[in-house]
Write an enzyme that holds these catalytic residues in place. Structure first.
Site, PDB file in Angstrom:
ATOM      1  CD  GLU A  62      -2.628   0.775   2.043  1.00 14.27           C
ATOM      2  OE1 GLU A  62      -3.958   0.249   2.212  1.00 14.27           O
ATOM      3  OE2 GLU A  62      -2.515   2.103   3.349  1.00 14.27           O
ATOM      4  N   PRO A  66       2.159  11.743  -1.410  1.00 12.05           N
ATOM      5  CG  PRO A  66       4.138  10.999  -2.087  1.00 12.05           C
ATOM      6  CD  PRO A  66       2.875  10.519  -2.569  1.00 12.05           C
TER       7      PRO A  66
END
Length: 654
Positions: A62, A66
């Site tokens: 997973e 960002p």
């Protein structure tokens, strides 16, 4: 491109077939043993290991988008590296109300297009209208996404992090089950659908029975498998799986494992999510909680132990055949855990071996490219550029590279010149390529250090040196220091098994071959010496071109396509996934020379000594490709091309 559930089912079917064959073979051996004096011997592959993992066990990763562009660039590089660990899929999270939609879509498209890994895209319905959901699903489909994790989403801040029993999402789609129904209604079976499971109970459920019935309804509405919340009490997960089975939920259940990275984050996340932590875990972490590296090491040990238990436990007792890692966008811990788990087995799990590669290069999972099985070698170290340059082709080579003049073949687009693999900031590039090179030897040393692993990237090489080139690493380093600036190479291979750890590809039961190949930048004087060398070896061909388009060919009767890598497999035609095409080489050369300018020359002030040095190399050097067609003698003699080049390089250096 495929739905994840189909890949899981295929592995299970193969495992059942293997188990059936093992049972049949065991019965035959027992019959032979009891009816004769023949004594059967157990082979090393038949001996039981300490860990009886299911054949075809799998794992997934997973990632979350960002918040910054620089962070996104770095994560793309990390996903590309981690995709080489062969996860069955990766999943990409989604911010509530589509807060991260653009970055989530970008990550998903990148992973499938360039890394060849299937994506499970999270989708939450909190605060979303049905029209918004329909639009997002269409975007996902356009990006090549075939799998959705349907979630209600996190509760709003006003709920203080917890949904109450009767709470709905606040949009036009109340709960995850409604999202599942919308996906099925709008797109039928196009999307594979996963839903969430909670081993320690959903916080808003009133009873175990009601939670199980609701989960069962999600499956009946169209969900294919269950991904669980992370946990640290393994028994709670095993009991959860058994309970699901008792309630008639028979679909795959994949446990979420979150490696501990720091003590403070571990405490904060488990408290926030209401995750129970067994006392023995706290006892191991408490004494070293201020030592970040020790916490990570113990965190890897704990995650490894958890994975061993769920993989070793029989199905009837809650065991499963796959695990899902919440990576937190970090790489090292997951890599360490997988390395340990792989060493636990007898190395007979094909899906976990490097030789599980479909081709020597990683294919895109985009549906339009599903039949693609041939690529030119020139972009081997810049695969994203090749995918981008061929993205608008109507057809892709299938079986043979074919006639580059065919109307269906497609031009190699010039769009790639706008694509630039990021080597980081100007400061990062100066650190790698040199802050103030003044001599040719300064440049030669950069290439040599890349081969030796001391420079991570070059403009022509997005990744570190490939494992197959480790066999000629010493020769490559010496050649670069002699002024032969290599950007692409492969050693000869003569009929090694297709399951070979380094050279294998294509599955089991086959044999693979490849010709020695070297591609490098060299100065004009050395090109002429290479021409003389090739003329002395009838098995070799040479192609060369400079920045101005001036060509040299040697050993060529008629310029044609050459198979550089091929494989022979049972019940299949010969596969030749890597070729050299002289016309395509000329197209590649334009990109290769442009990288001197866009990635190196522009680091220095105009008219500076460093600027003039790089400009001179770009303007005067040739890009040379040499093929040795005698792969049999090459292998028997340890590599004629590389011995000849190295000997030649020694003379030049002296």
């Amino acid at each position: 491109m495929t739905r994840i559930i189909e890949k899981i089912r295929a592995r299970r079917k193969k495992r059942e077939h293997i188990a059936h064959n093992k049972t049949s073979n065991h019965q035959i051996l027992e019959t032979l043993s009891s009816s004769s004096t023949i004594k059967t011997k157990t082979t090393s592959n038949e001996k039981k290991s300490n860990h009886n993992f299911p054949d075809g066990w799998y794992y997934s990763f997973e990632f979350f988008p960002p918040k910054t562009e620089r962070g996104l660039d770095n994560l793309l590089i990390r996903i590309e590296r981690m995709s080489k660990l062969n996860p069955i899929f990766i999943d990409v999270t989604w911010g509530d109300s589509g807060a991260t939609s653009a970055r989530s879509m970008a990550l998903s498209s990148f992973a499938q297009r360039y890394c060849g890994v299937d994506v499970l895209l999270h989708l939450t319905c909190t605060g979303m209208t049905r029209e918004q959901i329909a639009s997002i699903l269409q975007q996902a489909k356009s990006s090549g996404v075939h799998n959705i994790l349907a979630l209600r989403g996190d509760p709003p801040n006003s709920k203080k992090g917890r949904w109450d029993v009767e709470d709905v999402s606040g949009g036009e789609c109340d709960r995850a089950i409604d999202l599942v129904k919308i996906i099925k209604k709008l797109h039928g079976d196009y999307f594979g659908i996963a839903v969430a499971g909670h081993p320690e109970g959903h916080p808003s459920s009133t009873s175990l029975e009601s939670e199980m019935e609701h989960l069962k309804e999600k499956i009946h509405s169209g969900a294919d498998f269950i991904m669980t919340q992370f946990f640290y009490d393994v028994n709670s997960f095993l009991n959860y799986v058994k309970t699901c089975r008792q309630f008639g939920i028979s679909c795959p259940i994949i446990p979420g494992i979150l490696p501990i990275q720091s003590y403070s984050n571990f405490i904060r996340m488990t408290n926030f999510c209401g995750i129970a932590v067994p006392g023995h875990i706290i006892e191991r972490l408490e004494p070293v909680k201020e030592d970040m590296e020790a916490v990570k090491r113990i965190g890897c040990e704990i995650a490894t132990e958890m994975a061993r238990v769920v993989l070793n436990t029989p199905e009837e007792h809650g065991g499963v055949d796959g695990i899902h890692f919440h990576t937190l966008n970090l790489e090292r811990s997951v890599s360490v855990i997988l390395s340990t788990l792989s060493s636990d087995t007898n190395n007979n799990n094909e899906s976990q071996q490097l030789s599980g590669r479909q081709f020597p290069w990683r294919p895109s999972t985009m549906e339009r490219r599903e039949k693609e099985d041939v690529r030119p070698i020139n972009w081997a170290n810049r695969p994203k550029s090749y995918v981008m340059r061929t993205d608008d082709w109507d057809e892709f080579p299938n079986g043979r590279w074919g006639d580059s003049t065919s109307p269906a073949f497609g031009e190699l687009s010039d769009l790639s010149h706008f694509y630039s693999f990021t080597l980081g900031s100007d400061d990062d590039r100066c650190e790698m390529l040199g802050r103030d090179p003044k001599t040719y030897q300064d440049v030669f040393e950069v290439f040599a250090k890349y081969v030796e692993g001391m420079v991570p990237h070059l403009p022509w090489c997005e990744s570190p040196l490939q494992p197959e080139s480790f066999t000629i690493q010493k020769e490559l380093a010496a050649l670069n220091r002699a002024g032969f600036l290599t950007i692409n190479s492969q050693p000869p291979v003569n009929g090694v098994p297709s399951t070979h750890k380094t050279f294998g590809w294509g599955g089991t039961g086959g044999y693979v071959y490849q010709k020695a190949y070297c591609e490098c930048f060299v100065c004009p004087d050395n090109v002429q010496k290479l021409v003389g060398m090739v003329k002395e070896h009838e098995s070799m061909n040479l192609y060369a071109v400079n920045y101005h388009g001036e060509e040299i060919t040697v050993g060529i009767v008629e310029a044609g396509v050459t198979a550089l890598t091929w494989g022979v497999f049972p019940c299949r035609e010969i596969l030749q996934p890597t070729i050299f095409d002289p016309d395509t080489f000329l197209v590649w050369s334009e990109e290769a020379f442009s990288l001197w300018s866009s990635q190196w020359l522009n680091l220095y002030e105009f008219d500076s000594e460093s600027y003039e040095l790089i400009e001179t190399i770009r303007d005067s050097y040739y890009l040379v490709a040499i093929i040795d067609n005698d792969f049999i003698s090459e292998c028997n003699n340890g590599g004629n091309l590389w011995k000849t080049l190295l000997s030649f390089g020694d003379k030049v250096q002296r």
